[in-house]
Design an enzyme around this catalytic site. Structure first.
Site, PDB file in Angstrom:
ATOM      1  N   ASN A 105     -21.271 -38.866 -13.160  1.00 12.04           N
ATOM      2  CA  ASN A 105     -21.827 -39.662 -12.072  1.00 12.04           C
ATOM      3  C   ASN A 105     -22.286 -38.728 -10.969  1.00 12.04           C
ATOM      4  OD1 ASN A 105     -21.588 -42.441 -12.820  1.00 12.04           O
ATOM      5  ND2 ASN A 105     -19.366 -42.159 -12.734  1.00 12.04           N
ATOM      6  N   CYS A 148      -7.988 -49.271 -10.353  1.00 15.20           N
ATOM      7  CA  CYS A 148      -8.004 -47.809 -10.290  1.00 15.20           C
ATOM      8  C   CYS A 148      -7.476 -47.399  -8.915  1.00 15.20           C
ATOM      9  CB  CYS A 148      -9.440 -47.336 -10.518  1.00 15.20           C
ATOM     10  SG  CYS A 148      -9.631 -45.558 -10.430  1.00 15.20           S
ATOM     11  N   GLY A 158      -7.649 -37.937  -5.983  1.00 18.18           N
ATOM     12  CA  GLY A 158      -6.452 -37.103  -5.991  1.00 18.18           C
ATOM     13  C   GLY A 158      -5.897 -36.824  -7.374  1.00 18.18           C
ATOM     14  N   GLU A 159      -5.019 -35.835  -7.419  1.00 19.43           N
ATOM     15  CA  GLU A 159      -4.334 -35.475  -8.668  1.00 19.43           C
ATOM     16  C   GLU A 159      -2.927 -36.080  -8.608  1.00 19.43           C
ATOM     17  OE1 GLU A 159      -4.632 -34.081 -11.765  1.00 19.43           O
ATOM     18  OE2 GLU A 159      -2.501 -34.557 -11.793  1.00 19.43           O
ATOM     19  N   CYS A 167     -16.600 -44.030 -11.528  1.00 19.07           N
ATOM     20  CA  CYS A 167     -15.671 -42.930 -11.689  1.00 19.07           C
ATOM     21  C   CYS A 167     -16.253 -41.642 -11.118  1.00 19.07           C
ATOM     22  CB  CYS A 167     -15.441 -42.766 -13.184  1.00 19.07           C
ATOM     23  SG  CYS A 167     -14.164 -41.647 -13.559  1.00 19.07           S
ATOM     24  N   CYS A 194     -16.576 -32.887  -9.221  1.00 20.90           N
ATOM     25  CA  CYS A 194     -15.869 -34.050  -8.680  1.00 20.90           C
ATOM     26  C   CYS A 194     -16.052 -34.129  -7.168  1.00 20.90           C
ATOM     27  CB  CYS A 194     -14.386 -33.932  -9.035  1.00 20.90           C
ATOM     28  SG  CYS A 194     -13.355 -35.170  -8.206  1.00 20.90           S
ATOM     29  N   CYS A 212     -12.142 -29.244  -8.926  1.00 15.76           N
ATOM     30  CA  CYS A 212     -13.019 -29.358 -10.096  1.00 15.76           C
ATOM     31  C   CYS A 212     -14.457 -29.453  -9.571  1.00 15.76           C
ATOM     32  CB  CYS A 212     -12.664 -30.582 -10.930  1.00 15.76           C
ATOM     33  SG  CYS A 212     -10.956 -30.544 -11.513  1.00 15.76           S
ATOM     34  N   GLU A 266      -9.979 -44.743  -1.719  1.00 17.54           N
ATOM     35  CA  GLU A 266     -10.593 -45.917  -2.310  1.00 17.54           C
ATOM     36  C   GLU A 266      -9.785 -46.455  -3.479  1.00 17.54           C
ATOM     37  OE1 GLU A 266     -14.752 -45.180  -2.989  1.00 17.54           O
ATOM     38  OE2 GLU A 266     -14.941 -44.273  -1.004  1.00 17.54           O
ATOM     39  N   SER A 304      -3.861 -40.292 -15.160  1.00 20.27           N
ATOM     40  CA  SER A 304      -4.836 -39.281 -15.560  1.00 20.27           C
ATOM     41  C   SER A 304      -4.549 -37.986 -14.815  1.00 20.27           C
ATOM     42  CB  SER A 304      -6.248 -39.776 -15.223  1.00 20.27           C
ATOM     43  OG  SER A 304      -7.194 -38.753 -15.442  1.00 20.27           O
ATOM     44  N   CYS A 355      -8.343 -33.796  -2.739  1.00 18.85           N
ATOM     45  CA  CYS A 355      -7.664 -33.155  -3.864  1.00 18.85           C
ATOM     46  C   CYS A 355      -7.835 -31.659  -3.716  1.00 18.85           C
ATOM     47  CB  CYS A 355      -8.251 -33.626  -5.196  1.00 18.85           C
ATOM     48  SG  CYS A 355      -7.399 -32.929  -6.637  1.00 18.85           S
ATOM     49  N   LEU A 386      -9.923 -33.164 -19.959  1.00 15.89           N
ATOM     50  CA  LEU A 386     -10.144 -31.904 -20.680  1.00 15.89           C
ATOM     51  C   LEU A 386     -11.478 -31.278 -20.271  1.00 15.89           C
ATOM     52  CD1 LEU A 386      -8.871 -30.014 -22.700  1.00 15.89           C
ATOM     53  CD2 LEU A 386      -9.743 -31.443 -24.553  1.00 15.89           C
ATOM     54  N   HIS A 387     -12.551 -31.972 -20.508  1.00 11.82           N
ATOM     55  CA  HIS A 387     -13.884 -31.626 -19.983  1.00 11.82           C
ATOM     56  C   HIS A 387     -14.529 -30.351 -20.528  1.00 11.82           C
ATOM     57  CE1 HIS A 387     -13.185 -34.954 -17.357  1.00 11.82           C
ATOM     58  NE2 HIS A 387     -12.520 -34.309 -16.440  1.00 11.82           N
TER      59      HIS A 387
HETATM   60  N1  SAH Z   1      -7.146 -35.976 -10.737  1.00 15.76           N
HETATM   61  C1  SAH Z   1      -7.038 -36.743 -11.919  1.00 15.76           C
HETATM   62  C2  SAH Z   1      -7.394 -38.200 -11.756  1.00 15.76           C
HETATM   63  C3  SAH Z   1      -8.551 -38.557 -10.881  1.00 15.76           C
HETATM   64  S1  SAH Z   1     -10.166 -38.258 -11.462  1.00 15.76           S
HETATM   65  C4  SAH Z   1      -7.872 -36.109 -13.035  1.00 15.76           C
HETATM   66  O1  SAH Z   1      -8.641 -35.208 -12.751  1.00 15.76           O
HETATM   67  O2  SAH Z   1      -7.700 -36.508 -14.176  1.00 15.76           O
HETATM   68  C5  SAH Z   1     -10.429 -39.449 -12.762  1.00 15.76           C
HETATM   69  C6  SAH Z   1     -11.439 -38.973 -13.798  1.00 15.76           C
HETATM   70  O3  SAH Z   1     -12.778 -38.933 -13.252  1.00 15.76           O
HETATM   71  C7  SAH Z   1     -11.145 -37.575 -14.306  1.00 15.76           C
HETATM   72  O4  SAH Z   1     -11.288 -37.492 -15.685  1.00 15.76           O
HETATM   73  C8  SAH Z   1     -12.213 -36.785 -13.589  1.00 15.76           C
HETATM   74  O5  SAH Z   1     -12.435 -35.574 -14.211  1.00 15.76           O
HETATM   75  C9  SAH Z   1     -13.389 -37.728 -13.635  1.00 15.76           C
HETATM   76  N2  SAH Z   1     -14.486 -37.395 -12.730  1.00 15.76           N
HETATM   77  C10 SAH Z   1     -14.407 -36.732 -11.551  1.00 15.76           C
HETATM   78  N3  SAH Z   1     -15.643 -36.609 -11.007  1.00 15.76           N
HETATM   79  C11 SAH Z   1     -16.505 -37.193 -11.854  1.00 15.76           C
HETATM   80  C12 SAH Z   1     -17.923 -37.418 -11.837  1.00 15.76           C
HETATM   81  N4  SAH Z   1     -18.661 -37.015 -10.806  1.00 15.76           N
HETATM   82  N5  SAH Z   1     -18.484 -38.074 -12.877  1.00 15.76           N
HETATM   83  C13 SAH Z   1     -17.703 -38.528 -13.891  1.00 15.76           C
HETATM   84  N6  SAH Z   1     -16.375 -38.361 -13.954  1.00 15.76           N
HETATM   85  C14 SAH Z   1     -15.770 -37.699 -12.954  1.00 15.76           C
HETATM   86 FE1  SF4 Z   2     -10.222 -32.393 -10.372  1.00 20.53          FE
HETATM   87 FE2  SF4 Z   2      -9.170 -34.871 -10.575  1.00 20.53          FE
HETATM   88 FE3  SF4 Z   2      -8.865 -33.427  -8.319  1.00 20.53          FE
HETATM   89 FE4  SF4 Z   2     -11.249 -34.393  -8.933  1.00 20.53          FE
HETATM   90  S1  SF4 Z   2      -9.450 -35.582  -8.462  1.00 20.53           S
HETATM   91  S2  SF4 Z   2     -10.790 -32.289  -8.193  1.00 20.53           S
HETATM   92  S3  SF4 Z   2     -11.252 -34.244 -11.175  1.00 20.53           S
HETATM   93  S4  SF4 Z   2      -8.069 -32.912 -10.334  1.00 20.53           S
END
Ligand code: SAH
Ligand code: SF4
Length: 371
Positions: A305, A108, A174-175, A348, A122, A119, A95, A206, A115, A229-230
């Site tokens: 979200n 975006c 994706g990362e 997001c 996500c 995480c 997307e 990111s 990915c 960071l989270h």
């Molecule tokens: N993989 C990269 C970029 C894609 S995710 C990364 O992890 O940074 C973009 C952002 O959305 C990241 O900060 C991710 O942690 C956050 N994100 C992922 N799932 C989410 C969710 N369910 N609610 C809010 N933010 C989320």
């Molecule tokens: Fe983690 Fe970013 Fe991959 Fe989602 S897209 S699993 S937040 S690294």
């Protein structure tokens, strides 16, 4: 057929040299494709007819397929982009989201189908990994969004080189640093004056914290950096951002400091998803201040979200406010991300696309699909 959309300027120039042509053809061709949105060779009138015929026989401008385009009431738009697995023919998608604001228009972009980093909060991570996107599939998202936005009322009067998309964030599925070469080539096209001509401050990558690739990025293509960071301690981050076990917080902070030596901005943006009762207490906020103390930074708090079966809840507005105020009172700039495009699942972390998991990880979960 050589897909010319897979090349940055240097690679395109090398291609022209390899077929006995002058390297400046690369700039000419890029201007047609990226400034004017033209991929029909016949329209590229400043390129000699003989060369156009040669290119027609040997090359293509192969863009990804748009499976669906949706518009939200708030102006946010989303494209579902087909990313079929060429080898086994399975069908996947990613997307792309456009978020208009008063002073900018941000796109975006996704970098992978799924990915691998898992995480736990996500939805992309929950679906597992299928494959890396190619350069043409990454830059193609910008091309497609740009062309399609030009047909939207209000934008349709703009000159071809006027910018609707002023900023790009590599924050889709994706990362990006796990698909390093393709992402860097695509970002080089974004920054190239003959490509999209965006300044390095207006392109943000990111990452969840791949330390060796962060060190490479600062040399190869030092765009603005956001770090997911989270969590303010390793025990918690090991669980919610598992790559932390490989690159723990201390190493990540040191990499941020090194990045800033080369960065176009003098700060890193730390993203912090607000998970109810997990990482959002007063104590967590104070730990966070301690963790980042050597890194010039801003904070972006992202209300979680939710998606089906995530197992997490969104922090209450009050908890988010208290958390934000602690950081602000310590002198930091803090933004709390507004959720946009909720009615089209464009927020997001909600970008689910359709991932056929090669690792079969998704079989452990209820499949998550937005469509
Ligand atoms: N993989 C990269 C970029 C894609 S995710 C990364 O992890 O940074 C973009 C952002 O959305 C990241 O900060 C991710 O942690 C956050 N994100 C992922 N799932 C989410 C969710 N369910 N609610 C809010 N933010 C989320
Ligand atoms: Fe983690 Fe970013 Fe991959 Fe989602 S897209 S699993 S937040 S690294």
């Amino acid at each position: 057929m050589t897909n010319l959309l897979n090349f940055n300027q240097k690679q395109l120039a090398d291609y022209f040299i390899s077929i006995g042509e002058k390297p400046f053809r690369a700039k000419q061709l890029m201007r047609w494709v990226y400034h004017y949105g033209v991929t029909d060779l016949d329209q590229m009138t400043d390129i000699a007819k003989v060369l156009r015929e040669k290119l027609g026989n040997e090359t293509s401008f192969n863009l990804p397929e748009v499976q669906l385009e949706q518009a939200s009431d708030d102006g946010t738009r989303k494209w579902l982009i087909g990313a079929n697995n060429q080898k086994d023919g399975t069908s996947s998608s990613v997307e792309t989201v456009f978020i208009p604001e008063d002073d900018r228009g941000t796109l975006c972009i996704s970098s992978q189908v799924g990915c691998a980093l898992e995480c736990t909060f996500c939805s992309t991570g929950r679906q597992g990994f299928n494959r890396n996107l190619t350069v043409s599939e990454i830059i193609g998202q910008l091309w497609i969004a740009n062309q399609s936005l030009r047909k939207v009322d209000g934008y349709d009067m703009l000159a071809p080189t006027d910018r609707i998309i002023s900023n790009v964030v590599m924050m889709g599925m994706g990362e990006p640093l796990a698909n390093y070469d393709n992402v860097v080539s695509a970002m080089q096209i974004m920054l190239d004056d003959h490509g999209y001509g965006l300044s390095r401050r207006r392109v943000t990558l990111s990452t969840s914290g791949l330390v060796p690739q962060m060190d490479r990025l600062k040399e190869d293509c030092p765009v603005a950096l956001a770090v997911s960071l989270h969590a303010p301690n390793d025990a918690l981050r090991d669980v919610i951002v598992p790559i932390n076990k490989k690159y723990p917080i201390k190493e990540l902070m040191a990499a941020c400091e090194r990045y800033l030596v080369k960065a176009p901005r003098d700060f890193v943006t730390f993203e912090y998803v607000m998970l109810d009762g997990v990482n959002d207490t007063v104590e967590h906020a104070h730990q966070l201040l301690d963790v980042v103390k050597n890194v010039p930074c801003k904070f972006n708090l992202i209300p979680f979200n939710p998606f089906p079966n995530s197992g997490y809840g969104t922090s209450t507005p009050n908890h988010i406010r208290v958390f934000r105020d602690i950081l602000m009172n310590a002198g930091y700039v803090v933004t709390v991300r507004k959720t946009r495009g909720e009615d089209i699942d464009a927020a997001c972390g909600q970008l689910a696309g359709k991932v056929l998991d090669k690792t079969n990880r998704s079989s452990k979960f209820i499949p998550i699909e937005v469509m």
